[in-house]
Design a protein around this motif. Structure first.
Motif, PDB file in Angstrom:
ATOM      1  N   LEU A   1     -14.336  38.535   0.710  1.00 19.20           N
ATOM      2  CA  LEU A   1     -13.757  39.035  -0.540  1.00 19.20           C
ATOM      3  C   LEU A   1     -12.797  40.168  -0.223  1.00 19.20           C
ATOM      4  O   LEU A   1     -13.098  41.049   0.586  1.00 19.20           O
ATOM      5  CB  LEU A   1     -14.868  39.538  -1.471  1.00 19.20           C
ATOM      6  N   VAL A   2     -11.612  40.145  -0.885  1.00 16.79           N
ATOM      7  CA  VAL A   2     -10.611  41.201  -0.703  1.00 16.79           C
ATOM      8  C   VAL A   2     -10.351  41.894  -2.038  1.00 16.79           C
ATOM      9  O   VAL A   2     -10.051  41.235  -3.034  1.00 16.79           O
ATOM     10  CB  VAL A   2      -9.267  40.633  -0.182  1.00 16.79           C
ATOM     11  N   TYR A   3     -10.467  43.217  -2.039  1.00 15.20           N
ATOM     12  CA  TYR A   3     -10.100  44.012  -3.214  1.00 15.20           C
ATOM     13  C   TYR A   3      -8.669  44.534  -3.041  1.00 15.20           C
ATOM     14  O   TYR A   3      -8.305  45.029  -1.967  1.00 15.20           O
ATOM     15  CB  TYR A   3     -11.031  45.207  -3.384  1.00 15.20           C
ATOM     16  N   ILE A   4      -7.873  44.434  -4.109  1.00 12.96           N
ATOM     17  CA  ILE A   4      -6.522  44.991  -4.150  1.00 12.96           C
ATOM     18  C   ILE A   4      -6.410  45.789  -5.441  1.00 12.96           C
ATOM     19  O   ILE A   4      -6.880  45.343  -6.492  1.00 12.96           O
ATOM     20  CB  ILE A   4      -5.450  43.881  -4.107  1.00 12.96           C
ATOM     21  N   ASP A   5      -5.782  46.949  -5.376  1.00 15.60           N
ATOM     22  CA  ASP A   5      -5.702  47.809  -6.563  1.00 15.60           C
ATOM     23  C   ASP A   5      -4.915  47.150  -7.690  1.00 15.60           C
ATOM     24  O   ASP A   5      -5.352  47.106  -8.839  1.00 15.60           O
ATOM     25  CB  ASP A   5      -5.061  49.148  -6.186  1.00 15.60           C
TER      26      ASP A   5
ATOM     27  N   GLU B   1     -16.494  49.267   3.247  1.00 17.32           N
ATOM     28  CA  GLU B   1     -16.599  50.148   4.407  1.00 17.32           C
ATOM     29  C   GLU B   1     -15.209  50.571   4.865  1.00 17.32           C
ATOM     30  O   GLU B   1     -14.252  49.784   4.813  1.00 17.32           O
ATOM     31  CB  GLU B   1     -17.310  49.430   5.556  1.00 17.32           C
ATOM     32  N   ALA B   2     -15.096  51.819   5.318  1.00 14.55           N
ATOM     33  CA  ALA B   2     -13.800  52.366   5.735  1.00 14.55           C
ATOM     34  C   ALA B   2     -13.142  51.497   6.819  1.00 14.55           C
ATOM     35  O   ALA B   2     -11.919  51.303   6.808  1.00 14.55           O
ATOM     36  CB  ALA B   2     -13.968  53.796   6.232  1.00 14.55           C
ATOM     37  N   ARG B   3     -13.955  50.955   7.718  1.00 15.82           N
ATOM     38  CA  ARG B   3     -13.396  50.160   8.821  1.00 15.82           C
ATOM     39  C   ARG B   3     -12.846  48.807   8.350  1.00 15.82           C
ATOM     40  O   ARG B   3     -12.158  48.126   9.105  1.00 15.82           O
ATOM     41  CB  ARG B   3     -14.450  49.946   9.920  1.00 15.82           C
ATOM     42  N   ARG B   4     -13.146  48.444   7.098  1.00 14.43           N
ATOM     43  CA  ARG B   4     -12.655  47.169   6.569  1.00 14.43           C
ATOM     44  C   ARG B   4     -11.585  47.382   5.483  1.00 14.43           C
ATOM     45  O   ARG B   4     -11.324  46.491   4.693  1.00 14.43           O
ATOM     46  CB  ARG B   4     -13.819  46.340   6.011  1.00 14.43           C
ATOM     47  N   ILE B   5     -11.004  48.579   5.481  1.00 18.28           N
ATOM     48  CA  ILE B   5      -9.901  48.864   4.557  1.00 18.28           C
ATOM     49  C   ILE B   5      -8.609  48.913   5.361  1.00 18.28           C
ATOM     50  O   ILE B   5      -8.492  49.658   6.331  1.00 18.28           O
ATOM     51  CB  ILE B   5     -10.122  50.199   3.810  1.00 18.28           C
TER      52      ILE B   5
ATOM     53  N   MET C   1     -21.987  35.681   7.887  1.00 15.04           N
ATOM     54  CA  MET C   1     -22.174  36.541   6.716  1.00 15.04           C
ATOM     55  C   MET C   1     -20.811  36.955   6.164  1.00 15.04           C
ATOM     56  O   MET C   1     -19.916  37.338   6.910  1.00 15.04           O
ATOM     57  CB  MET C   1     -22.986  37.784   7.096  1.00 15.04           C
ATOM     58  N   ALA C   2     -20.639  36.867   4.847  1.00 12.31           N
ATOM     59  CA  ALA C   2     -19.364  37.208   4.226  1.00 12.31           C
ATOM     60  C   ALA C   2     -19.121  38.712   4.288  1.00 12.31           C
ATOM     61  O   ALA C   2     -20.048  39.520   4.202  1.00 12.31           O
ATOM     62  CB  ALA C   2     -19.362  36.742   2.769  1.00 12.31           C
ATOM     63  N   ASN C   3     -17.855  39.087   4.437  1.00  9.53           N
ATOM     64  CA  ASN C   3     -17.460  40.485   4.498  1.00  9.53           C
ATOM     65  C   ASN C   3     -16.615  40.859   3.286  1.00  9.53           C
ATOM     66  O   ASN C   3     -15.943  40.008   2.693  1.00  9.53           O
ATOM     67  CB  ASN C   3     -16.660  40.766   5.773  1.00  9.53           C
ATOM     68  N   VAL C   4     -16.619  42.143   2.952  1.00 12.09           N
ATOM     69  CA  VAL C   4     -15.807  42.662   1.847  1.00 12.09           C
ATOM     70  C   VAL C   4     -14.732  43.567   2.433  1.00 12.09           C
ATOM     71  O   VAL C   4     -15.038  44.498   3.194  1.00 12.09           O
ATOM     72  CB  VAL C   4     -16.663  43.442   0.832  1.00 12.09           C
ATOM     73  N   TYR C   5     -13.493  43.309   2.075  1.00 16.55           N
ATOM     74  CA  TYR C   5     -12.354  44.069   2.591  1.00 16.55           C
ATOM     75  C   TYR C   5     -11.578  44.726   1.448  1.00 16.55           C
ATOM     76  O   TYR C   5     -11.704  44.349   0.281  1.00 16.55           O
ATOM     77  CB  TYR C   5     -11.406  43.150   3.360  1.00 16.55           C
ATOM     78  N   GLY C   6     -10.772  45.702   1.816  1.00 14.04           N
ATOM     79  CA  GLY C   6      -9.858  46.316   0.865  1.00 14.04           C
ATOM     80  C   GLY C   6      -8.468  46.333   1.458  1.00 14.04           C
ATOM     81  O   GLY C   6      -8.309  46.554   2.677  1.00 14.04           O
ATOM     82  N   TYR C   7      -7.457  46.061   0.628  1.00 14.24           N
ATOM     83  CA  TYR C   7      -6.078  46.159   1.106  1.00 14.24           C
ATOM     84  C   TYR C   7      -5.308  47.147   0.246  1.00 14.24           C
ATOM     85  O   TYR C   7      -5.321  47.056  -0.989  1.00 14.24           O
ATOM     86  CB  TYR C   7      -5.364  44.802   1.091  1.00 14.24           C
ATOM     87  N   ILE C   8      -4.630  48.091   0.905  1.00 10.74           N
ATOM     88  CA  ILE C   8      -3.873  49.151   0.237  1.00 10.74           C
ATOM     89  C   ILE C   8      -2.437  49.132   0.738  1.00 10.74           C
ATOM     90  O   ILE C   8      -2.200  49.001   1.943  1.00 10.74           O
ATOM     91  CB  ILE C   8      -4.500  50.535   0.531  1.00 10.74           C
ATOM     92  N   ARG C   9      -1.512  49.267  -0.196  1.00  7.76           N
ATOM     93  CA  ARG C   9      -0.100  49.400   0.205  1.00  7.76           C
ATOM     94  C   ARG C   9       0.558  50.507  -0.620  1.00  7.76           C
ATOM     95  O   ARG C   9       0.413  50.550  -1.836  1.00  7.76           O
ATOM     96  CB  ARG C   9       0.677  48.099  -0.007  1.00  7.76           C
ATOM     97  N   VAL C  10       1.257  51.400   0.071  1.00  8.05           N
ATOM     98  CA  VAL C  10       2.140  52.357  -0.592  1.00  8.05           C
ATOM     99  C   VAL C  10       3.537  52.134  -0.023  1.00  8.05           C
ATOM    100  O   VAL C  10       3.687  51.731   1.128  1.00  8.05           O
ATOM    101  CB  VAL C  10       1.689  53.820  -0.387  1.00  8.05           C
ATOM    102  N   SER C  11       4.552  52.410  -0.838  1.00  4.08           N
ATOM    103  CA  SER C  11       5.911  52.027  -0.463  1.00  4.08           C
ATOM    104  C   SER C  11       6.520  52.895   0.624  1.00  4.08           C
ATOM    105  O   SER C  11       7.311  52.433   1.431  1.00  4.08           O
ATOM    106  CB  SER C  11       6.823  52.041  -1.691  1.00  4.08           C
ATOM    107  N   THR C  12       6.179  54.176   0.646  1.00  8.71           N
ATOM    108  CA  THR C  12       6.783  55.086   1.621  1.00  8.71           C
ATOM    109  C   THR C  12       5.723  55.947   2.274  1.00  8.71           C
ATOM    110  O   THR C  12       4.599  56.077   1.774  1.00  8.71           O
ATOM    111  CB  THR C  12       7.817  56.016   0.953  1.00  8.71           C
ATOM    112  N   LYS C  13       6.087  56.578   3.378  1.00 10.93           N
ATOM    113  CA  LYS C  13       5.163  57.449   4.089  1.00 10.93           C
ATOM    114  C   LYS C  13       4.808  58.682   3.270  1.00 10.93           C
ATOM    115  O   LYS C  13       3.779  59.306   3.486  1.00 10.93           O
ATOM    116  CB  LYS C  13       5.781  57.875   5.434  1.00 10.93           C
ATOM    117  N   GLU C  14       5.697  59.032   2.308  1.00 11.80           N
ATOM    118  CA  GLU C  14       5.454  60.219   1.489  1.00 11.80           C
ATOM    119  C   GLU C  14       4.397  59.969   0.411  1.00 11.80           C
ATOM    120  O   GLU C  14       3.777  60.907  -0.085  1.00 11.80           O
ATOM    121  CB  GLU C  14       6.754  60.685   0.819  1.00 11.80           C
ATOM    122  N   GLN C  15       4.204  58.699   0.031  1.00  8.45           N
ATOM    123  CA  GLN C  15       3.239  58.398  -1.022  1.00  8.45           C
ATOM    124  C   GLN C  15       1.818  58.480  -0.475  1.00  8.45           C
ATOM    125  O   GLN C  15       1.555  58.187   0.680  1.00  8.45           O
ATOM    126  CB  GLN C  15       3.512  57.013  -1.603  1.00  8.45           C
ATOM    127  N   ASN C  16       0.906  58.885  -1.341  1.00 11.58           N
ATOM    128  CA  ASN C  16      -0.484  59.088  -0.936  1.00 11.58           C
ATOM    129  C   ASN C  16      -1.335  57.888  -1.346  1.00 11.58           C
ATOM    130  O   ASN C  16      -1.308  57.475  -2.499  1.00 11.58           O
ATOM    131  CB  ASN C  16      -1.017  60.369  -1.598  1.00 11.58           C
TER     132      ASN C  16
END
Length: 211
Positions: A61-65, A30-34, A1-16
């Motif tokens: 499938l991967v979502y990227i902002d 799902e939170a566990r797939r981000i 079964m196909a899964n849906v993921y999310g990928y997030i990147r921020v440049s520094t630890k200070e960024q939210n």
């Protein structure tokens, strides 16, 4: 079964990362797939990205902002895009512009879609590279102009002349009290809102200017 993921990147630890996280959750990821990295986008040696890369499979499938959240080296971005969509047979959607950045649309068009995708990614790489060169040129020109005008790059040098009017008044009013030991150096520095080293530097300059 196909899964849906999310990928997030921020440049520094200070960024939210919350803004990007909200977008992923709105898409039903799902939170566990981000996967979240707090790291530079200069290369792909990021722990969470590498973990995502290992778990991705065909049909996923991967979502990227935004594309620059994937990375800022666009030659490598193109290489990773092709690896995910062609070798792994997974798909990528960039939320910033879903109309253009949806690999599923290119896949549906077969060989013609692959050709269009190659041209689109090459154009993107060229535009991004030109923008990086412009930014570097503007930075170099700014530094050269500042040096030519004898400007100090960074924080202004602390001296008596850079004190505020209120600080100079406090210095004048309390210098003799400090010399006569009516107040301590710690108290005097606190009145001036200066750290210990800065306080003694200012006092020395003040003494030199009044002698």
């Amino acid at each position: 079964m196909a899964n849906v993921y999310g990928y997030i990147r921020v440049s520094t630890k200070e960024q939210n990362e919350q803004r990007q996280l909200n977008k992923m959750i709105d898409k039903g990821v799902e939170a566990r797939r981000i996967f979240v990295d707090k790291a530079s986008g200069k290369d792909f040696n990021r722990p969470q990205y590498q973990t995502l890369r290992r778990v991705l499979g065909e049909g996923d499938l991967v979502y990227i902002d935004a594309l620059d959240r994937m990375g800022r080296n666009y030659d490598e971005v193109i290489s990773e895009w092709k690896y995910i969509t062609r070798e792994l047979q997974a798909d990528i959607i960039v939320l910033e512009n879903e109309t253009l950045f949806d690999s599923r649309k290119f896949r549906e068009m077969g060989d013609m879609g692959r050709l269009m995708e190659d041209q689109f990614l090459s154009l993107l790489s060229y535009v991004a590279d030109q923008e990086r060169k412009k930014i570097r040129q503007r930075q170099a020109e700014g530094i050269a102009a500042a040096k030519a005008q004898n400007k100090h790059l960074g924080r202004p040098q602390l001296n008596v002349d850079t004190l505020s009017e209120e600080q100079r008044k406090i210095l004048n009013d309390n210098y003799n009290r400090w010399k006569e030991k009516e107040i301590t150096g710690v108290q005097f520095a606190a009145l001036l809102n200066l750290k210990k080293n800065s306080f003694y530097k200012i006092v020395k300059q003040y003494e030199e200017s009044t002698n």
